[in-house]
Design an enzyme around this catalytic site. Structure first.
Site, mmCIF file in Angstrom:
data_model
loop_
_atom_site.group_PDB
_atom_site.id
_atom_site.type_symbol
_atom_site.label_atom_id
_atom_site.label_comp_id
_atom_site.label_asym_id
_atom_site.label_seq_id
_atom_site.Cartn_x
_atom_site.Cartn_y
_atom_site.Cartn_z
ATOM 1 N N GLU A 452 1.331 -0.871 -0.010
ATOM 2 C CA GLU A 452 0.033 0.058 0.056
ATOM 3 C C GLU A 452 1.195 1.048 0.465
ATOM 4 O OE1 GLU A 452 -3.198 -0.148 0.001
ATOM 5 O OE2 GLU A 452 -3.715 2.114 -0.565
HETATM 6 C C1 LIG Z 1 2.494 -9.811 1.209
HETATM 7 C C2 LIG Z 1 1.812 -9.193 -0.209
HETATM 8 C C3 LIG Z 1 0.814 -8.230 -0.611
HETATM 9 C C4 LIG Z 1 0.685 -8.329 -1.236
HETATM 10 N N1 LIG Z 1 -0.978 -7.799 -2.510
HETATM 11 C C5 LIG Z 1 -0.375 -6.777 -3.099
HETATM 12 C C6 LIG Z 1 -1.843 -7.116 -3.998
HETATM 13 O O1 LIG Z 1 -3.341 -7.086 -3.722
HETATM 14 N N2 LIG Z 1 -2.224 -6.225 -4.576
HETATM 15 C C7 LIG Z 1 -0.796 -5.388 -5.197
HETATM 16 O O2 LIG Z 1 -1.205 -4.644 -6.488
HETATM 17 N N3 LIG Z 1 -0.132 -5.511 -4.819
HETATM 18 C C8 LIG Z 1 0.522 -6.431 -3.636
HETATM 19 N N4 LIG Z 1 1.121 -6.457 -3.541
HETATM 20 C C9 LIG Z 1 2.447 -5.854 -3.821
HETATM 21 C C10 LIG Z 1 3.628 -4.146 -3.193
HETATM 22 O O3 LIG Z 1 2.385 -3.480 -3.427
HETATM 23 C C11 LIG Z 1 4.510 -3.838 -3.811
HETATM 24 O O4 LIG Z 1 5.153 -4.887 -2.786
HETATM 25 C C12 LIG Z 1 4.715 -2.368 -3.628
HETATM 26 O O5 LIG Z 1 4.624 -1.525 -4.193
HETATM 27 C C13 LIG Z 1 6.856 -2.689 -3.622
HETATM 28 O O6 LIG Z 1 7.148 -2.318 -4.757
HETATM 29 P P1 LIG Z 1 8.316 -3.792 -5.303
HETATM 30 O O7 LIG Z 1 7.964 -4.859 -4.309
HETATM 31 O O8 LIG Z 1 7.967 -3.893 -6.352
HETATM 32 O O9 LIG Z 1 9.346 -3.332 -4.000
HETATM 33 P P2 LIG Z 1 10.000 -2.429 -5.237
HETATM 34 O O10 LIG Z 1 9.184 -1.291 -5.622
HETATM 35 O O11 LIG Z 1 11.199 -2.676 -5.901
HETATM 36 O O12 LIG Z 1 10.797 -0.993 -4.242
HETATM 37 C C14 LIG Z 1 11.884 -1.682 -3.276
HETATM 38 C C15 LIG Z 1 13.018 -0.457 -2.417
HETATM 39 O O13 LIG Z 1 12.986 0.594 -3.028
HETATM 40 C C16 LIG Z 1 11.846 1.555 -2.589
HETATM 41 N N5 LIG Z 1 12.065 2.741 -4.041
HETATM 42 C C17 LIG Z 1 11.103 2.737 -5.084
HETATM 43 N N6 LIG Z 1 10.628 3.188 -5.687
HETATM 44 C C18 LIG Z 1 11.879 4.318 -4.973
HETATM 45 C C19 LIG Z 1 11.787 5.721 -5.967
HETATM 46 N N7 LIG Z 1 11.382 6.386 -6.387
HETATM 47 N N8 LIG Z 1 12.559 6.758 -4.585
HETATM 48 C C20 LIG Z 1 13.194 5.992 -3.305
HETATM 49 N N9 LIG Z 1 12.064 4.735 -3.025
HETATM 50 C C21 LIG Z 1 12.500 4.456 -4.133
HETATM 51 C C22 LIG Z 1 11.166 1.780 -1.790
HETATM 52 O O14 LIG Z 1 10.339 2.218 -0.666
HETATM 53 C C23 LIG Z 1 11.696 -0.034 -1.344
HETATM 54 O O15 LIG Z 1 12.225 0.073 -0.468
HETATM 55 C C24 LIG Z 1 1.806 -6.911 -1.809
HETATM 56 C C25 LIG Z 1 3.468 -7.203 -2.126
HETATM 57 C C26 LIG Z 1 3.174 -7.732 -0.203
HETATM 58 C C27 LIG Z 1 4.464 -8.415 0.143
#
Ligand SMILES: Cc1cc2nc3c(=O)[nH]c(=O)nc-3n(C[C@H](O)[C@H](O)[C@H](O)COP(=O)(O)OP(=O)(O)OC[C@H]3O[C@@H](n4cnc5c(N)ncnc54)[C@H](O)[C@@H]3O)c2cc1C
Length: 598
Positions: A452
């Site tokens: 979220e």
């Molecule tokens: C258990 C679980 C349930 C979930 N449920 C859903 C769901 O139901 N539906 C859905 O659509 N998604 C869901 N998600 C996905 C979740 O919303 C994403 O994991 C989240 O948005 C982060 O994306 P990512 O994992 O690709 O990490 P990334 O976006 O790759 O981020 C990795 C790190 O880099 C940092 N980062 C990334 N971009 C920037 C920036 N521009 N500036 C500074 N820092 C940055 C982030 O803060 C983070 O610390 C779920 C995730 C989990 C783990």
């Protein structure tokens, strides 16, 4: 917890007054109380006893079907039968027309009892509410109504393996097939969605996926950025206009389940759309019905953002609460060590319960201040959502929500995680074992800083947008509210804390200006997370002061609230100095350090 919840709702936030509004006229404080009683009972009987089971009997995929413990089926059924899926909806769609703040308070019991088992219902209610706002009448009738009734559950499919925080980079593609379908313009979707909570299960006969995808431009290429993103209803099993299953499987396939640290009772899926595993209508491609207009997918998806983020924050608070109560109970019973007074030097004297040690009380007070303060924050925000929808000053409520929502989502995610860690610490070695529930709370909680909108993304939203928008109007609206509390407190024994809060508020305002003094986003935002932390602590100090002013008498309940408020001012608020220091001088270290120096 119930006593604190009732106090915050009815004494502090005056939720009973909402019944004077037309929308809630058929309710009374008694009917609100009855809803809370029902939720508390179902959570206690159907969810809490099985929280550990849902964790140890992780969802399992046999290649065809996903298996969940029977307890999850029973619990979600009981939830659906309670009517809570449609709690805030109009009477004529089967809802209860409850205020947001009461709906949230009711759901808090489920998050505390088993956040993972409760996940399916929260997603379904969010999904269906979104369709009520943006769907066509038939989409509402066919999909939303059946979700509210608990016949089908729903998901939110935003993330992709390569696009999490940066949703503008999603690559799921939607090609128009027939724009005369009564269920909405019909498209064929192809792509992969990662991390989808509740993405596969057999709890309900169908699953309604809400999927973000891009419609290609005339050149066949996907439009870069968020502009190109649209929203689609993609049912797992196809249905007709009468909401009957047609017997055909849509082309949505489970590629695999993710094996998580916590929150294990909610399935989490990699879903493949349109890979040809199923061939509805004789061809591959997942059938999806457009919701709203093309290109408005993110706007529709984030329509429910306030509620979704308050929901995540409240879930974090309740996990913190569960750990706090477990560790409090343990601390009262665990004999270990003796007092530091002369009496304690007698090794033959009996050991004393650990709650008598100042350091254990420190850990309990910290937890109390985080979880009860967090609860106040979430209920305050939910009450603002009611102001937004049914109050006299929706614009004022919106301005406050704008700056408070990043805090509502992120503050409990960070500090109630710390509460869960302290709960483990209170139990010592026992806390580190699976014989006690506190380790699971910590694992379940760890998700909240990630989904979220990650912590980092919330911080960018706060410092990069919310506090500077409209010339800082939202920040000024919040400052005015804080000032009102300070003025009331200055007349009381809380004057020292009121002065401390006034200084903190000035410090936040000053750091905001200095962060942006060069106008360079890169400089301002390099320390966005310390800013978020300081902002959050200042908000919590304000709420604690306001709550303390609402407490009367000298009962243990009242003294406990005052002690937690004093704790927050003595031990927590002073931390903001270090956080704001790097913000105000635009400390360049983190943006200048080179990748190859690590
Ligand atoms: C258990 C679980 C349930 C979930 N449920 C859903 C769901 O139901 N539906 C859905 O659509 N998604 C869901 N998600 C996905 C979740 O919303 C994403 O994991 C989240 O948005 C982060 O994306 P990512 O994992 O690709 O990490 P990334 O976006 O790759 O981020 C990795 C790190 O880099 C940092 N980062 C990334 N971009 C920037 C920036 N521009 N500036 C500074 N820092 C940055 C982030 O803060 C983070 O610390 C779920 C995730 C989990 C783990």
């Amino acid at each position: 917890m119930r006593e604190t919840l009732d106090f915050l709702l009815f004494d502090w936030l005056k939720a009973g007054d909402l019944t004077t509004r037309e929308r809630f006229a058929e309710h009374s404080p008694e009917t609100f109380g009855a809803v809370l009683d029902t939720c508390e009972k179902i959570a206690r009987e159907k969810f809490a006893p099985f929280n550990r089971l849902a964790d140890t009997q992780e969802p399992h995929f046999d290649g065809e079907r996903v298996h969940l413990p029977q307890a999850t089926h029973d619990a979600t059924r009981a939830y659906a039968e309670s009517g809570m899926l449609a709690a805030a909806q109009d009477y004529d769609v089967g809802g209860m027309q409850l205020p947001c703040v009461i709906e949230m308070a009711g759901n808090a019991f489920f998050s505390k009892a088993s956040v993972a088992m409760g996940g399916y219902a929260m997603l379904t209610s969010g999904n269906a509410s979104l369709l009520m706002a943006h769907g066509t009448p038939l989409q509402r009738e066919v999909f939303a109504k059946n979700e509210f009734a608990g016949r089908w559950f729903g998901t939110m499919c935003l993330s992709e393996p390569q696009a999490g925080s940066s949703l503008s980079d999603i690559a799921t593609r939607a090609e128009l097939e027939d724009d005369t379908d009564p269920l909405g313009p019909r498209y064929r979707l192809t792509g992969n969605k990662m991390w989808i909570s509740g993405g596969e299960h057999e709890i309900t006969e169908n699953i309604v996926h809400l999927v973000l995808a891009k419609i290609p431009g005339p050149d066949g290429k996907l439009i870069p950025g968020t502009r190109g993103i649209s929203l689609f209803i993609v049912p797992k099993r196809l249905v007709n206009e009468r909401a009957e299953l047609t017997g055909e499987r849509n082309d949505v396939a489970l590629a695999g389940l993710n094996h998580k640290l916590g929150y294990r009772g909610t399935t989490n899926c990699l879903l493949n759309f349109g890979e040809g595993r199923f061939t509805p209508g004789g061809r591959k491609g997942a059938i999806g019905y457009l919701v709203g207009k093309p290109g408005e997918g993110l706007r529709c998806m984030f329509h429910m953002m306030n509620e979704a983020r308050i929901g995540v924050g409240l879930g974090a608070v309740m996990l913190g609460y569960a750990g706090y109560e477990a560790s409090l109970d343990y601390a009262k019973q665990r004999p270990q060590g003796r007092p530091m007074t002369a009496a304690g030097k007698d090794a033959a004297s009996p050991q004393r319960p650990i709650i008598e040690h100042a350091d254990v009380r420190r850990m309990l007070l910290a937890q109390k201040s985080y979880v009860e303060g967090g609860l106040a924050l979430e209920l305050y925000c939910a009450r603002l959502v009611d102001e937004l929808h049914t109050g006299d000053d929706p614009a004022g409520a919106q301005a406050l929500l704008d700056v408070l929502i990043p805090i509502a989502k992120s503050w409990p995610s960070e500090w109630c995680l710390e509460a869960n860690s302290l709960a483990i610490q209170v139990l010592g070695g026992y806390g580190y074992t699976r014989d006690f529930p506190v380790e699971q709370y910590w694992r379940d909680q760890r998700l909240n800083m990630i989904h979220e909108g990650t912590h980092g993304i919330q911080a960018l939203d706060l410092l990069g947008r919310k506090v500077v928008q409209q010339g800082g109007a939202s920040l000024a609206a919040l400052a005015a509210r804080v000032q009102q509390t300070i003025e009331r407190a200055i007349q009381t024994g809380w004057a020292p804390q009121a002065n401390q809060l006034a200084a903190a508020l000035a410090q936040v305002g000053g750091a905001t200006k200095k962060a942006w003094s060069t106008g360079e986003p890169e400089e301002a935002l390099a320390n966005a997370v310390p800013y978020l932390q300081a902002f959050g602590h200042t908000v919590l100090a304000w709420l604690w002061l306001d709550v303390a002013l609402a407490v009367s008498g000298d009962s243990a309940f009242a003294e406990g609230k005052r002690a937690a408020a004093r704790y927050f001012f003595a031990y927590e608020l002073p931390k903001i100095g270090a956080w704001l220091d790097v913000v105000a001088r635009r400390e360049p270290l983190c943006r200048e350090v080179q990748a190859d120096w690590f």
